[in-house]
Every structure is written in structure tokens, then in C-alpha cells.
Design an enzyme around this catalytic site. Structure first.
Site: not given
Ligand code: NDP
Length: 303
Positions: A54, A98, A121
Site C-alpha cells: 500500500k 490494517q 476503507d
């Protein structure tokens, strides 16, 4: 293999990333530098690889990345304090936490602590609710990437019957909401569904997000269906380790009109849409700062 049936996620992701890079450059000319904060708690090896990828993609797209690697014994209070600081920092546009998190941290509470406008997200309940109401909010990266692949492959999705296999919060449910927003008739099947195979065989579009290697074979598919395989399963076969999807690719291929491979299908789209979400968040925050009195989210001027 009939390569014309393959949906090339790598190529589409590269196109999305190139567009994000262009838009980021344009923003920078206006004095806005999009920034993404990535938080990793603990040393889970797979998570470390995801975070590294990422951050690499962010750099390639010209997005500033900030990396927070916290020890596995980080307390919930410490994590919430960091998230609050990042929420308050106007130079940070997106915050990615994460998953999975260590057991002492309550996942829902941590995700809910992220400001909805920085929730790249798309897991905050305000964004989840906004999506189900059909509003323009930040949406989860994997299903949003699947929608791009479907729109590229099928064009207008209106009226198509889509079956989503799986109902997780990160893939199945938001996928169903996005398909509904695109005017599909949507069926969601899961582990309690009665005759999931028969339901699936009626679908023009099948999205498999189950986590079971090669569960979906030709018997599940209507001839000419379009298949998006979200599954990423590591198996040992013929003495080597390999990645396979939830769809039995070789069995499905002769029956379908298009299918994503694993790897090289949905996987690259997830990171591409994380970058796109960071860009969208940066644009929305810039608009909000420019028009503090406006209660409506501004129209995005990005592609
Ligand atoms: P979850 O384990 O959270 O959800 C799996 C879903 O599949 C559940 O809803 C479950 O039903 C359903 N299911 C399980 N068995 C069956 C069955 N026999 N028939 C029908 N439905 C069944 O998984 P995720 O959604 O997180 O991930 C799914 C897959 O996608 C995994 O392989 C994962 O690695 C991959 N993935 C890939 C990403 C990418 O970037 N390409 C990103 C995220 C995930 P129930 O709810 O009833 O238990």
C-alpha cells in the site's frame, strides 16, 4: 486458454492508478498534497506485506504516506489516541487501520474512531449507512474495485441479476449494496442458504467472496455469466504453494463470457481503489475547508 474472456485486473488497476496520479498532480498544483496514514498493530507477516504494498503504491501515485507500526501489545487507549491525533491533523486525508488487530483491541470500536471523511476503507457505520442509502460516500476498496471491473466488462449493469456469494462486512454486504445502487437485482447467498448452487445458476453476474478454494465450478454457473472471483486462498498442490480463487477457474472458463483470474484479477483493484479513496477524501476535505457553511458533500471534480 481463451484470453478474450479474461478480465485483466492488473491492467484496469494500472489505468485507475495512472488517473489517480494525474489527479494528484493537479491537486498538488493547487497546493493540496493528499496524504494517507497507515496503521499496523503487531507483526502479522501477511499484514506487513499488504502495508508495504500500500505504501509503495501510494508513493507511485504521488500520495504522501505516513506509516505507524505499533507493537503487538498496544492498548486500545493508545490506538484510539493515535487515531484521534490523525483525525485532528488537517494534513492527513486518509486513515487505514490494517486488519486483523490483536485480541486486546476491539475492532469495531477502533474502526468507528476513524473520522468518516478519512475512512478510506469505507468501514465506518456512517459510510456503511450512506452506501445503503445510495449516497456518495467512501466505499470499501475491494467491492468498489469489483464494480469497476464489472462496468468495464458489461457496461450498464441495470436490470442484471447478480448473485453475491458471501456476506462479510468487508466484501459481500458492500458488494451487494453497490450492485443494488447500480440497479441490479441482487441475491446474496451464504453458508445457511438452501441450494446456493441453484440460486447462483440463475445469475448473469456472480461475485464469489467465500474463502473456499475452487468451491464454485461450472455446475454453479449459467452459460455466459460474468464471474468476479474475490477469493484468495493459498493451497499446496503438486508439491508447491499456490494462490487460487473461490472459483474453479478451469471448470468455469468454458461456461462463462468473462472471468477474473487469481492472482491478477480483483487483488490489484483493491489497492488501486485505496489510492482513489484517498484522493476523493483529499478533494472532499479541501472542498469542505473552502465552503465550511455547506452541509452537502461537494461534487467531486476528479475523474
Ligand atoms: P469471510 O470469511 O468474512 O466471509 C465468508 C463468507 O462466505 C461468509 O459470509 C460465509 O457465510 C460465506 N460462506 C462460507 N461458506 C459458504 C458456503 N459453503 N456457501 C455459501 N457461502 C459460504 O471472508 P471475506 O469476505 O473476508 O473474504 C472472502 C474471500 O475474499 C477470502 O478468500 C479472502 O481472502 C478474499 N479477499 C480478497 C480481497 C482482495 O483484495 N482480492 C480482499 C478481501 C478478501 P456466513 O456469513 O453464513 O458464515
Amino acid at each position: 486458454m481463451n484470453s478474450s474472456k479474461l478480465i485483466d485486473g492488473k491492467a484496469v488497476a494500472a489505468r485507475v492508478l495512472a488517473q489517480v496520479k494525474n489527479d494528484v498532480q493537479a491537486l498538488k498544483r493547487d497546493g493540496i498534497e493528499p496524504a494517507l496514514a497507515v496503521i499496523l498493530v503487531g507483526q502479522d507477516p501477511a499484514s506487513q506485506v499488504y502495508v508495504r504494498n500500500k505504501i509503495l503504491r501510494a508513493e507511485e501515485a504521488g500520495i504522501r504516506s505516513l506509516e505507524y507500526r505499533l507493537s503487538a501489545d498496544t492498548t486500545q487507549a493508545q490506538l484510539l489516541k493515535l487515531i484521534a491525533e490523525l483525525n485532528d491533523d488537517d494534513s492527513v486525508n486518509g486513515i487505514l487501520l490494517q486488519l486483523p488487530l490483536p485480541a486486546q483491541i476491539e475492532e469495531t470500536r477502533a474502526l468507528q474512531a476513524i473520522a468518516p471523511g478519512k475512512d478510506v476503507d469505507g468501514f465506518h457505520s456512517e459510510n456503511v449507512g450512506g452506501l445503503s442509502q445510495g449516497r456518495n460516500v467512501l466505499t470499501p476498496c475491494t467491492p468498489t474495485g469489483c464494480m469497476q471491473l464489472l462496468e468495464d466488462t458489461c457496461g450498464d449493469l441495470s436490470g442484471k441479476h447478480a448473485v453475491v456469494i458471501g456476506r462479510s462486512n468487508i466484501v459481500g454486504k458492500p458488494m451487494a449494496a453497490l450492485l443494488l445502487k447500480a440497479h441490479c437485482s441482487v441475491t446474496v447467498v451464504h453458508s445457511r442458504s438452501v441450494d446456493a448452487q441453484a440460486l447462483c445458476r440463475q445469475a448473469d453476474i456472480v461475485v464469489a467472496a467465500v474463502g473456499r478454494p475452487r468451491m464454485i465450478d461450472a455446475r454453479w454457473l449459467k452459460p455466459g455469466a460474468v464471474v468476479i472471483d474475490v477469493g484468495i486462498n493459498r493451497i499446496e498442490e503438486d508439491g508447491r504453494s499456490r494462490l487460487v480463487g473461490d472459483v474453479d477457474f478451469d471448470s468455469a472458463l468454458p461456461h462463462v463470457s468473462a472471468i477474473t483470474p487469481v492472482p491478477g484479477g480483483v487483488g490489484p483493484m483493491t489497492i488501486a481503489f485505496l489510492m482513489k479513496n484517498t484522493l476523493i477524501a483529499a478533494v472532499q476535505q479541501a472542498h469542505a475547508q473552502a465552503q465550511p457553511a455547506s452541509s452537502e458533500a461537494p461534487c467531486l471534480s476528479i475523474s
